[in-house]
Design a protein around this motif. Structure first.
Motif, PDB file in Angstrom:
ATOM      1  N   ARG A  80      40.170  39.736  41.333  1.00  0.00           N
ATOM      2  CA  ARG A  80      39.608  38.781  40.379  1.00  0.00           C
ATOM      3  C   ARG A  80      40.710  37.997  39.687  1.00  0.00           C
ATOM      4  N   ASP A  81      41.798  38.652  39.354  1.00  0.00           N
ATOM      5  CA  ASP A  81      42.907  37.946  38.717  1.00  0.00           C
ATOM      6  C   ASP A  81      43.426  36.837  39.626  1.00  0.00           C
ATOM      7  N   VAL A  82      43.701  37.191  40.863  1.00  0.00           N
ATOM      8  CA  VAL A  82      44.248  36.198  41.779  1.00  0.00           C
ATOM      9  C   VAL A  82      43.200  35.147  42.113  1.00  0.00           C
ATOM     10  N   GLY A  83      41.951  35.595  42.250  1.00  0.00           N
ATOM     11  CA  GLY A  83      40.888  34.639  42.511  1.00  0.00           C
ATOM     12  C   GLY A  83      40.790  33.590  41.417  1.00  0.00           C
ATOM     13  N   ALA A  84      40.886  34.030  40.169  1.00  0.00           N
ATOM     14  CA  ALA A  84      40.850  33.077  39.057  1.00  0.00           C
ATOM     15  C   ALA A  84      42.031  32.118  39.127  1.00  0.00           C
ATOM     16  N   VAL A  85      43.207  32.644  39.449  1.00  0.00           N
ATOM     17  CA  VAL A  85      44.391  31.787  39.528  1.00  0.00           C
ATOM     18  C   VAL A  85      44.215  30.736  40.619  1.00  0.00           C
ATOM     19  N   VAL A  86      43.763  31.148  41.777  1.00  0.00           N
ATOM     20  CA  VAL A  86      43.582  30.192  42.867  1.00  0.00           C
ATOM     21  C   VAL A  86      42.549  29.142  42.484  1.00  0.00           C
TER      22      VAL A  86
ATOM     23  N   ILE B  83      47.261  33.975  53.095  1.00  0.00           N
ATOM     24  CA  ILE B  83      47.257  34.827  51.900  1.00  0.00           C
ATOM     25  C   ILE B  83      46.174  34.361  50.929  1.00  0.00           C
ATOM     26  N   ASP B  84      46.120  33.054  50.681  1.00  0.00           N
ATOM     27  CA  ASP B  84      45.066  32.533  49.805  1.00  0.00           C
ATOM     28  C   ASP B  84      43.685  32.889  50.344  1.00  0.00           C
ATOM     29  N   GLY B  85      43.524  32.757  51.655  1.00  0.00           N
ATOM     30  CA  GLY B  85      42.234  33.065  52.257  1.00  0.00           C
ATOM     31  C   GLY B  85      41.844  34.513  52.069  1.00  0.00           C
ATOM     32  N   PHE B  86      42.840  35.382  52.092  1.00  0.00           N
ATOM     33  CA  PHE B  86      42.547  36.805  51.889  1.00  0.00           C
ATOM     34  C   PHE B  86      41.921  37.041  50.519  1.00  0.00           C
ATOM     35  N   THR B  87      42.355  36.274  49.535  1.00  0.00           N
ATOM     36  CA  THR B  87      41.789  36.412  48.191  1.00  0.00           C
ATOM     37  C   THR B  87      40.279  36.254  48.220  1.00  0.00           C
ATOM     38  N   PHE B  88      39.810  35.215  48.907  1.00  0.00           N
ATOM     39  CA  PHE B  88      38.375  34.976  48.917  1.00  0.00           C
ATOM     40  C   PHE B  88      37.654  35.990  49.805  1.00  0.00           C
ATOM     41  N   GLN B  89      38.309  36.435  50.864  1.00  0.00           N
ATOM     42  CA  GLN B  89      37.689  37.457  51.700  1.00  0.00           C
ATOM     43  C   GLN B  89      37.411  38.715  50.895  1.00  0.00           C
ATOM     44  N   VAL B  90      38.406  39.163  50.143  1.00  0.00           N
ATOM     45  CA  VAL B  90      38.247  40.429  49.424  1.00  0.00           C
ATOM     46  C   VAL B  90      37.346  40.235  48.201  1.00  0.00           C
ATOM     47  N   MET B  91      37.274  39.028  47.663  1.00  0.00           N
ATOM     48  CA  MET B  91      36.328  38.786  46.568  1.00  0.00           C
ATOM     49  C   MET B  91      34.898  38.771  47.092  1.00  0.00           C
ATOM     50  N   ALA B  92      34.713  38.162  48.273  1.00  0.00           N
ATOM     51  CA  ALA B  92      33.362  38.070  48.833  1.00  0.00           C
ATOM     52  C   ALA B  92      32.883  39.435  49.330  1.00  0.00           C
TER      53      ALA B  92
ATOM     54  N   ILE C  56      43.671  25.319  59.227  1.00  0.00           N
ATOM     55  CA  ILE C  56      43.043  24.004  59.398  1.00  0.00           C
ATOM     56  C   ILE C  56      42.693  23.403  58.041  1.00  0.00           C
ATOM     57  N   ASP C  57      42.074  24.216  57.178  1.00  0.00           N
ATOM     58  CA  ASP C  57      41.760  23.725  55.831  1.00  0.00           C
ATOM     59  C   ASP C  57      43.036  23.286  55.115  1.00  0.00           C
ATOM     60  N   GLY C  58      44.080  24.079  55.254  1.00  0.00           N
ATOM     61  CA  GLY C  58      45.340  23.744  54.588  1.00  0.00           C
ATOM     62  C   GLY C  58      45.901  22.414  55.062  1.00  0.00           C
TER      63      GLY C  58
END
Lengths: 217, 217
Positions: free
Chosen positions: A104-110, A166-175, B166-168
DNA sequence: TATGGTTTTGACCATGCGGTCAAATTCTTG
DNA sequence: CAAGAATTTGACCGCATGGTCAAAACCATA
């Protein structure tokens, strides 16, 4: 900074993280943050100069914690002694582990980094911010190429790819909180191990490679 | 649907793309879109049921054009005859080429997909939407593995990595219009070629899909 | 030109936003 | 306890938002 003020600021930041992670950047109004924290809206203005100040403080706070986390865990690999492959792996594992522990912390930052704009309309955490992250990775790649450890590729493009995954992983683990983060990490490190090394070169751990191939220029 | 209505809808969609690409999701108000198009705000409501309808129509429109673009260019590779490596390369080249030609359109779509939420607070273009994209890629990877063409890896993780890169690229080309898209594409295809194939296997040397391409300069 | 449907405007509405501030409350300390 | 500083509230402000609607303008055609 009194102890009360520090505690209140930390509390507000924590609840802001929750609201941004749940409702997104657009849904994170001062009213909602205050309600979520059980305080009045004016109190936020008392402890932060404004909404922009609040969001930027949150980004810097999480970013500092993340950087500290990675460096404490893997900082020793980034010296001139370690190989570039080990540094890349440590970078990936450190980043993914921090995200897995604080999604959640990283998700908010992104979320904030992607949406928060200044008075001029430009993203506050835009190109310059991104460049800092990319440069560190590009240095690892360049070092690995100069050492003959990595194949020939554009360090910048590879750095962009790493950051986006890495950014994508944030949303994967949040979802999906039940995501197997260990397996995901293994897959991603293997992916970039293959992507960066010479084809046919020795792999880091469990890979059984046979043929040796000359590198195409 | 009269010809006037079709033209007006297209005009509004085009200006919405511009405003979203320039000011982001949060900055794209109906007032600004109307002012940018030189029409009154009420006219947008006359041609679209609401802001949500407008944004979703825009996403579907660009997505349809993008899918058509990729299929017209590279659809022949996706049959059971082509290799998985060629399909992956075609997928990457098609997507990146469409983005390079229509960066603002795709940028607006990504911006909306990442931020637009329904009345329940959930992302309208969320997990289900993403799953559609990932499945297509995962099928390519699974086929390549069953054919012995690809090494062993998690098709889903690899699909996520491809989508994120691709998004990036969208934001890279929006931030820097002078970006060398051809070089970027070559680097990315090489990256995922190395990431997917068996180490030491033969690389793809000739471009199988862009032989008849005409490069305007 | 007169008619009737289509298109367009601009004023208006309720709502929520970020921000401000005097007043009330709580805390510290002499 | 008393006094002053620190903290907190809740009402209020101006503003922008998405949306609505009666009236006006436009346009094809009889």
């Amino acid at each position: 900074m009194t102890v009360t003020e520090a505690a209140r600021r930390a509390q507000i930041l924590a609840h802001t993280i929750d609201v941004v992670a749940e409702l997104g950047y657009a849904g994170a109004s001062l009213n909602r943050i205050a309600a979520h924290a059980g305080i009045s809206k004016g109190l936020i203005s008392y402890h932060f100069a404004g909404k922009a100040d609040l969001l930027e403080a949150l980004v810097h706070d999480v970013f500092a914690r993340g950087g500290e986390y990675v460096m404490e865990r893997h900082g020793h690999v980034f010296g001139p002694d370690g190989t570039a492959g080990a540094a890349l792996r440590a970078y990936l594992e450190g980043n993914l582990a921090f995200i897995a522990e604080h999604p959640r912390d990283v998700g908010a930052v992104v979320e904030i980094a992607r949406n928060h704009r200044g008075a001029d309309g430009a993203l506050v955490f835009g190109a310059a911010w991104e460049e800092t992250l990319l440069d560190l990775l590009a240095q690892i790649f360049t070092a690995g190429q100069e050492a003959g450890e990595f194949r020939a590729f554009d360090p910048r493009v590879m750095a962009i790819a790493v950051r986006r995954v890495i950014d994508g992983f944030t949303f994967q683990v949040m979802a999906d909180p039940d995501l197997d983060t260990r397996s995901f990490t293994t897959e991603v490190t293997a992916l970039f191990d293959h992507a960066t090394r010479h084809p046919g070169a020795e792999r880091l751990e469990t890979d059984t490679t046979t043929a040796q191939e000359t590198e195409p220029s």
